[in-house]
Scaffold this active site. Structure first.
Site, PDB file in Angstrom:
ATOM      1  N   ASP A  92       1.656   6.990  -0.370  1.00  0.00           N
ATOM      2  CA  ASP A  92       1.777   6.848   1.073  1.00  0.00           C
ATOM      3  C   ASP A  92       1.501   8.213   1.690  1.00  0.00           C
ATOM      4  O   ASP A  92       1.850   9.245   1.128  1.00  0.00           O
ATOM      5  CB  ASP A  92       3.186   6.367   1.422  1.00  0.00           C
ATOM      6  CG  ASP A  92       3.356   6.068   2.897  1.00  0.00           C
ATOM      7  OD1 ASP A  92       2.379   6.199   3.654  1.00  0.00           O
ATOM      8  OD2 ASP A  92       4.477   5.718   3.300  1.00  0.00           O
ATOM      9  N   ASP A 271       5.003  -3.200  -1.280  1.00  0.00           N
ATOM     10  CA  ASP A 271       5.933  -2.220  -1.829  1.00  0.00           C
ATOM     11  C   ASP A 271       7.193  -2.253  -0.982  1.00  0.00           C
ATOM     12  O   ASP A 271       7.156  -2.616   0.199  1.00  0.00           O
ATOM     13  CB  ASP A 271       5.348  -0.807  -1.805  1.00  0.00           C
ATOM     14  CG  ASP A 271       5.453  -0.178  -0.418  1.00  0.00           C
ATOM     15  OD1 ASP A 271       6.349   0.666  -0.208  1.00  0.00           O
ATOM     16  OD2 ASP A 271       4.657  -0.541   0.472  1.00  0.00           O
TER      17      ASP A 271
END
Length: 376
Positions: A92, A271
């Site tokens: 990320d 996720d």
């Protein structure tokens, strides 16, 4: 990176596919355990492979940049070498973590100036620097730098933020395309759709993101407090616009029910910290519903946590023993519960995939959904 669409469900938008990276294949739909600081909390890499059967895990740019720092990661030869994970990895961009800092950050057109949550030191993230940081970390899939808007969010703010995210994306792509991977294997950049819960903004953002023609696309800015139905509406809308031949990643989602509902809408990748965070507090997800293992009713229950799971922890430890470990604060309790919850999430998406391939996903979904939210 290559994505192959293998099968579409005839009665929903669910799909089964396969992503191929230089670190291995990922069968979709897939859930990705979150290893924010280079580790999935309480688990060895062996357990992630053998017990959880994870095919890809996450790291986080913000946290890894602060600790252990890029000099350490680069000296190790990238995050794969540093943490011993030899399968695919995604990072990320840190946009969500910067968003979470609130009064410790300042967002401008250039980027974000922020103070570390660790020691208050000052730092600056720009689209270009975030690409450079993720090149150094070395994940197979890296995310564009974006602003994650809160919920609720004023429409004018959401629009301005979305448009800046699109401008940042152009800068991310330019920087990514003019640089080379550091460690000899390929990396892929995913843009992120924003626009809060406003359908016109989500439409515009999805169209803009798709026009960049990257190998995959992500949906951000959801699961930030909005009602589930709003999340599903936005996800459905965006999936109808994003190209069918590219994987779709819904960021930060979510509960087992969220996963199944969004698989049915055409999402391929998920996720969330939920399975491990809740595991440490004794909340367990099973094929029959949700267990609070601290409750007295499990004190003398010597049955497996979930007999439908064939993994090591479900075959060898009882509810009663796990309750004892959690209540006494033993580290093994958090470890067993985390392995169980992640194993269940991976089992769930694998079951979804199997039923998509068999052509009966819709009927399976209708049968399992009521069980997933049961409080046992």
């Amino acid at each position: 990176m290559n994505f192959e669409l293998l099968q579409k469900d005839p009665k929903s938008k669910a799909r089964a596919g396969k992503i191929t990276t230089d670190h291995g294949e990922i069968e979709t739909p897939i859930f990705m355990p979150v290893g924010t600081a280079g580790t999935v909390k309480a688990l060895h890499q062996r357990e992630l492979k053998e017990d959880v059967k994870a095919e890809i895990i996450l790291g986080n740019t913000y946290h890894l940049y602060l600790r252990p720092g890029l000099d350490v990661i680069e000296a190790a030869g990238g995050l794969h070498q540093f943490n011993g994970w030899d399968r695919p990895m995604l990072t990320d961009s840190g946009g969500y973590q910067v968003y979470s800092l609130k009064d410790r950050r300042k967002i401008t057109e250039e980027g974000v100036k922020f103070q570390s949550h660790i020691d208050g030191s000052r730092h600056n993230f720009t689209p270009e620097s975030v690409m450079d940081i993720q090149r150094t970390i070395g994940a197979d899939i890296i995310m564009a730098f974006d602003e994650c808007t809160p919920y609720p969010c004023d429409e004018k703010y959401a629009k301005n933020s979305m448009e800046m995210t699109h401008r940042w994306l152009k800068r991310c792509c330019d920087r990514f395309d003019e640089t080379e991977p550091k460690y000899g294997y390929d990396q892929t950049l995913f843009p992120i759709v924003q626009g809060s819960t406003y359908h016109d903004l989500r439409t515009k953002s999805a169209e803009t993101i798709a026009s960049f023609g990257r190998e995959g696309n992500a949906i951000g800015g959801l699961s930030v407090g909005e009602p589930a139905e709003m999340m599903y509406e936005s996800t459905d809308l965006v999936c109808s616009i994003l190209p069918e031949d590219k994987p779709r990643y819904l960021m930060g989602v979510g509960t087992p029910s969220n996963l199944i509902e969004c698989i049915a809408l055409g999402v391929d990748m998920f996720d969330c910290v939920l399975p491990t965070r809740n595991a440490r507090h004794g909340v367990l997800y099973t094929s029959e519903g949700i267990i609070n293992i601290k409750n007295e009713k499990w004190e003398k229950d010597f049955s497996p946590v979930d007999p439908n799971l064939a993994g090591h922890v479900d075959m060898n430890y009882s509810k009663a023993y796990l309750r004892h470990l959690i209540r006494t604060g033993e580290m093994l309790g958090a470890q067993i519960a985390s392995i169980h919850n992640l194993s269940f999430f991976l089992w769930l998406v694998k079951e979804a995939r199997a039923h998509i391939l068999q052509g009966d996903f819709a009927s399976w979904k209708n049968a399992i959904l009521p069980k997933l939210s049961n409080r046992l």
